[in-house]
Design an enzyme around this catalytic site. Structure first.
Site, PDB file in Angstrom:
ATOM      1  N   ASP A   1      34.770 -91.504 -64.501  1.00  0.00           N
ATOM      2  CA  ASP A   1      33.650 -92.122 -65.230  1.00  0.00           C
ATOM      3  C   ASP A   1      33.654 -93.644 -65.213  1.00  0.00           C
ATOM      4  O   ASP A   1      32.666 -94.271 -65.578  1.00  0.00           O
ATOM      5  CB  ASP A   1      33.627 -91.625 -66.681  1.00  0.00           C
ATOM      6  CG  ASP A   1      33.278 -90.154 -66.763  1.00  0.00           C
ATOM      7  OD1 ASP A   1      32.515 -89.686 -65.900  1.00  0.00           O
ATOM      8  OD2 ASP A   1      33.771 -89.462 -67.675  1.00  0.00           O
TER       9      ASP A   1
ATOM     10  N   GLN B   1      32.023 -83.273 -56.209  1.00  0.00           N
ATOM     11  CA  GLN B   1      32.133 -84.728 -56.100  1.00  0.00           C
ATOM     12  C   GLN B   1      33.485 -85.262 -56.560  1.00  0.00           C
ATOM     13  O   GLN B   1      34.037 -86.175 -55.967  1.00  0.00           O
ATOM     14  CB  GLN B   1      31.014 -85.433 -56.869  1.00  0.00           C
ATOM     15  CG  GLN B   1      31.163 -85.448 -58.375  1.00  0.00           C
ATOM     16  CD  GLN B   1      29.862 -85.719 -59.105  1.00  0.00           C
ATOM     17  OE1 GLN B   1      29.417 -86.848 -59.238  1.00  0.00           O
ATOM     18  NE2 GLN B   1      29.227 -84.659 -59.568  1.00  0.00           N
ATOM     19  N   ARG B   2      34.033 -84.674 -57.623  1.00  0.00           N
ATOM     20  CA  ARG B   2      35.250 -85.275 -58.159  1.00  0.00           C
ATOM     21  C   ARG B   2      36.516 -84.718 -57.509  1.00  0.00           C
ATOM     22  O   ARG B   2      37.617 -85.214 -57.765  1.00  0.00           O
ATOM     23  CB  ARG B   2      35.305 -85.122 -59.687  1.00  0.00           C
ATOM     24  CG  ARG B   2      35.661 -83.747 -60.168  1.00  0.00           C
ATOM     25  CD  ARG B   2      35.699 -83.709 -61.705  1.00  0.00           C
ATOM     26  NE  ARG B   2      36.427 -82.533 -62.131  1.00  0.00           N
ATOM     27  CZ  ARG B   2      36.464 -82.068 -63.361  1.00  0.00           C
ATOM     28  NH1 ARG B   2      35.795 -82.687 -64.314  1.00  0.00           N
ATOM     29  NH2 ARG B   2      37.160 -81.001 -63.661  1.00  0.00           N
TER      30      ARG B   2
ATOM     31  N   TYR C   1      31.685 -80.323 -59.622  1.00  0.00           N
ATOM     32  CA  TYR C   1      33.098 -80.445 -59.255  1.00  0.00           C
ATOM     33  C   TYR C   1      33.330 -80.934 -57.824  1.00  0.00           C
ATOM     34  O   TYR C   1      34.365 -81.542 -57.525  1.00  0.00           O
ATOM     35  CB  TYR C   1      33.800 -79.089 -59.417  1.00  0.00           C
ATOM     36  CG  TYR C   1      34.275 -78.785 -60.819  1.00  0.00           C
ATOM     37  CD1 TYR C   1      33.944 -79.612 -61.895  1.00  0.00           C
ATOM     38  CD2 TYR C   1      35.065 -77.665 -61.074  1.00  0.00           C
ATOM     39  CE1 TYR C   1      34.382 -79.320 -63.178  1.00  0.00           C
ATOM     40  CE2 TYR C   1      35.506 -77.372 -62.363  1.00  0.00           C
ATOM     41  CZ  TYR C   1      35.161 -78.204 -63.408  1.00  0.00           C
ATOM     42  OH  TYR C   1      35.604 -77.914 -64.676  1.00  0.00           O
TER      43      TYR C   1
ATOM     44  N   GLU D   1      23.896 -86.958 -64.934  1.00  0.00           N
ATOM     45  CA  GLU D   1      23.683 -85.739 -65.723  1.00  0.00           C
ATOM     46  C   GLU D   1      23.250 -86.045 -67.159  1.00  0.00           C
ATOM     47  O   GLU D   1      22.545 -85.260 -67.774  1.00  0.00           O
ATOM     48  CB  GLU D   1      24.943 -84.883 -65.726  1.00  0.00           C
ATOM     49  CG  GLU D   1      26.158 -85.589 -66.330  1.00  0.00           C
ATOM     50  CD  GLU D   1      27.449 -84.762 -66.256  1.00  0.00           C
ATOM     51  OE1 GLU D   1      27.392 -83.529 -66.324  1.00  0.00           O
ATOM     52  OE2 GLU D   1      28.531 -85.388 -66.121  1.00  0.00           O
TER      53      GLU D   1
ATOM     54  N   MET E   1      27.768 -86.805 -61.786  1.00  0.00           N
ATOM     55  CA  MET E   1      28.348 -86.773 -63.118  1.00  0.00           C
ATOM     56  C   MET E   1      28.098 -88.090 -63.859  1.00  0.00           C
ATOM     57  O   MET E   1      27.699 -89.080 -63.263  1.00  0.00           O
ATOM     58  CB  MET E   1      29.827 -86.431 -63.026  1.00  0.00           C
ATOM     59  CG  MET E   1      30.046 -84.947 -62.711  1.00  0.00           C
ATOM     60  SD  MET E   1      31.797 -84.502 -62.521  1.00  0.00           S
ATOM     61  CE  MET E   1      31.753 -82.752 -62.976  1.00  0.00           C
ATOM     62  N   GLY E   2      28.377 -88.087 -65.148  1.00  0.00           N
ATOM     63  CA  GLY E   2      28.133 -89.251 -65.994  1.00  0.00           C
ATOM     64  C   GLY E   2      27.351 -88.835 -67.224  1.00  0.00           C
ATOM     65  O   GLY E   2      26.136 -88.906 -67.234  1.00  0.00           O
ATOM     66  N   ARG E   3      28.072 -88.363 -68.251  1.00  0.00           N
ATOM     67  CA  ARG E   3      27.385 -87.898 -69.461  1.00  0.00           C
ATOM     68  C   ARG E   3      26.869 -89.057 -70.290  1.00  0.00           C
ATOM     69  O   ARG E   3      25.800 -88.987 -70.871  1.00  0.00           O
ATOM     70  CB  ARG E   3      28.328 -87.046 -70.311  1.00  0.00           C
ATOM     71  CG  ARG E   3      28.520 -85.673 -69.755  1.00  0.00           C
ATOM     72  CD  ARG E   3      29.282 -84.727 -70.652  1.00  0.00           C
ATOM     73  NE  ARG E   3      29.309 -83.442 -69.987  1.00  0.00           N
ATOM     74  CZ  ARG E   3      28.406 -82.491 -70.140  1.00  0.00           C
ATOM     75  NH1 ARG E   3      27.402 -82.671 -70.982  1.00  0.00           N
ATOM     76  NH2 ARG E   3      28.479 -81.366 -69.476  1.00  0.00           N
TER      77      ARG E   3
ATOM     78  N   THR F   1      40.007 -91.625 -64.589  1.00  0.00           N
ATOM     79  CA  THR F   1      38.718 -91.008 -64.915  1.00  0.00           C
ATOM     80  C   THR F   1      37.713 -91.364 -63.839  1.00  0.00           C
ATOM     81  O   THR F   1      37.648 -92.508 -63.395  1.00  0.00           O
ATOM     82  CB  THR F   1      38.167 -91.465 -66.281  1.00  0.00           C
ATOM     83  OG1 THR F   1      36.849 -90.932 -66.422  1.00  0.00           O
ATOM     84  CG2 THR F   1      38.086 -92.972 -66.420  1.00  0.00           C
TER      85      THR F   1
END
Lengths: 423, 423
Positions: free
Chosen positions: B144, B299-300, B297, B247, B190-192, B142
């Protein structure tokens, strides 16, 4: 030829390779100390010249100057500032003449795009009228690739490589998610008036002639119905669809999508960003999960993925600028002339700034297929050599290493300061 | 130990290095043909397993499998699909047992995050009750970085390296424009629920302890007034300010900024994107030019700038998963254990999936300074080794080369098809 000093400055939106041109200018000037005693740099472009805010580049070591080859941004500061025309702008040019005279500056190298070229032209043509002749060379730089007379613009090849690679990678991601999740990915790239960068994303199209990647450029007016039908067809056939869109995409009436608010949703224009508008449109019309990205500064500063062709050309135009100046060419720009596609061969030639400045080279219609969605073979022949080669920067502790300049100030010689230019 | 087949599948949002784990699993399985006859891959994660949509990885050459090390996305397709619980989900597990039995699958490797780990646990615990014992290993993946019991999560190091590099480069751009143009740049990552990725941007801070970069993470509630004061102060002191924002940034009342519409401007929530909300807020409050980007997307999937540490760890957990399975460990996850920071040393150890699944490791408060804006020395010690080393992929014609798999289908053995899972 008298020994004089020279002044270099950076203007307009910076690129991943504008400092490679700075490196070319500085290294070439150092090889010609008989003619160029000292090379100064103006801080923040022409604004620094007006403010007598000058830097002595001779204080930097050869290694630091070499490190400019892999340093993004504008090492001496850039500006968004045009000089006024005569006669209203007379005070500006008198000030410039005073600064140039005070520091015995006989050569001026202005590193910028179409607009900045006019500044170089004004310095070449107006300062002599005020009693201070200057040889002024416009060094080309723009990610927009819109400089006329130059086959490509230094700065473009690197952004093209970065966006094509990013799209190539994001399409691999999207393809693996599409079965049960995201089916559309929209990537917004720069390009207010021209679609060169968006078109370069087309290099990412893997395999077949009709892969699920659509290109949206400002040169072709956006038709919502036509676009949604194309997305729907790609999803039906491939399971997913990627979209590369230029920030300046226009509607039939000439308004930008970001001004019009896309699907009639008010308030978006103040946020900018055409990708979220396209994404919302696809989501509401086709009821599929959509992801979007807006690359913005990240794309034009991505020196970690520069094109070797671009770095070479950015250096070469800087180096050539000094050569032209010492030959006495005035108000010219070193431009890239393509000799052949495969193998790719090019050379630098001088072109008169007067016919270049304030003009704009648009993406030829022949670069996109009749339906407007894809690159033609001709476009591929044009683009491919520009993204060729990887000019990896050195890394330390996991991050790219950038030049760290001393930026030694030149002692001011004028008693008056310049207050008219908003800094 | 009987010779059986094995099944590998990918789940959840993909990463730049999930295929490196696939490479680790496949290469390790090939070294143990006495125990694992064939390694199959399910297309699109557990969905493919339910649909009996299997791929025979033995059709791929060793060179193709090796190329997975530098291929982003999920080579076999991923999914966002959780299995239901018992007893309602009984039909799902009976179907899985039937597929596993039909293909003599005794080992299952499920490559995903916290949620996917539960699927691996369900396969390990429920299929034996239905008469088909399976050894099921959760392979961590992940961006994350939120997997408990693992010092870092495969996939995170590469995204951290990419966002830190992008911020480092964009700050060089911003610094050169700020005098007469853009003074603030906002980059959304990212990072919810967690701020690991946004915090990693803090590695880009050049030089001094208090550089003009602010970090906004979901773990610290957003305070508009406090934030705007900090931006204003950075502009006054440095001339510019960069902002990295996750995010999932939340207001004091727990709503996300993207839900609340930021400054009270309605309609933004449907577009997503916290960066444009922050940008509009700064623009209207401080009257400065602001640029913003949303990486999404890009970035990942940015395998072109992967971290060597991450690639090594992603491979290692895949390889270890096969070793654990052959030792008879069941429902475990190979996790990363840090032995020392400097020099960075780590090893892979098994951890029980039952205590990992559906939990979430948040960014420790001690990783950010008291004011919340910057990384602490402790955080730097943690992050730095994770972005260490450049694992450049090969390039051809200016673009990274990705693995091209044959993806040979396995002939279906079941008469019934599975219709309950929306594809």
């Amino acid at each position: 030829m008298p020994v004089q000093n020279a002044l270099y400055a950076q203007s307009g939106g910076v690129t991943a390779t504008i400092n490679a041109s700075a490196c070319g200018v500085i290294e070439a000037a150092r090889r010609h100390k008989k003619h160029i005693a000292r090379l100064y740099a103006a801080r923040n472009g022409i604004v620094g010249a007006l403010q007598e805010d000058l830097i002595d580049t001779s204080a930097e070591t050869p290694a630091t100057i070499r490190a400019l080859l892999h340093t993004p941004g504008g090492a001496f500061g850039s500006c968004r500032h045009d000089l006024p025309s005569l006669p209203q702008g007379r005070a500006h040019f008198e000030r410039l003449a005073a600064v140039f005279r005070a520091h015995n500056i006989g050569y001026f190298f202005y590193n910028g795009g179409n607009g900045s070229a006019e500044t170089a032209h004004q310095v070449a043509t107006i300062l002599p009228q005020l009693g201070w002749p200057v040889i002024s060379i416009a060094v080309p730089k723009t990610i927009d690739n819109d400089i006329v007379r130059s086959d490509s613009s230094p700065g473009f090849g690197s952004v093209a490589k970065y966006v094509a690679t990013s799209m190539h990678e994001a399409m691999a991601d999207l393809a693996s998610m599409a079965n049960s999740s995201t089916k559309v990915f929209v990537m917004e790239v720069m390009g207010r008036y021209t679609g060169w960068i968006a078109a370069a994303c087309g290099l990412a199209r893997p395999g077949g002639e009709d892969g699920p990647l659509l290109l949206l450029v400002p040169e072709i007016r956006f038709d919502r119905k036509h676009f949604l039908a194309a997305v729907k067809e790609r999803i039906a056939r491939h399971g997913w669809c990627a979209v590369a869109v230029a920030e300046g995409l226009q509607l039939r009436d000439g308004r930008r999508l970001t001004q019009a608010g896309g699907d009639g949703i008010p308030g978006h224009e103040q946020l900018g960003g055409v990708a979220p508008i396209i994404a919302a449109m696809v989501r509401s019309a086709l009821d599929v999960k959509v992801h979007w990205s807006v690359l913005d500064y990240v794309q034009r500063s991505a020196r970690h993925l520069a094109s070797q062709t671009d770095v070479d050309q950015a250096y070469a135009v800087g180096e050539a600028a000094v050569g032209y100046a010492l030959k006495g060419l005035n108000s010219v720009m070193p431009v890239i002339q393509r000799i052949s596609d495969r193998p790719y061969r090019w050379r630098v030639v001088p072109a008169p700034v007067g016919v270049i400045m304030n003009r704009e080279k648009r993406l030829p219609r022949s670069f996109l297929t009749a339906d407007g969605w894809r690159l033609t073979a001709r476009a591929r022949r044009y683009f491919e050599p520009l993204i060729h080669g990887e000019a990896w920067p050195p890394f330390a502790n996991g991050l790219p290493v950038h030049a760290r300049l001393i930026l030694k100030p030149v002692i001011c010689r004028l008693k008056s300061t310049w207050r008219d230019t908003k800094a």
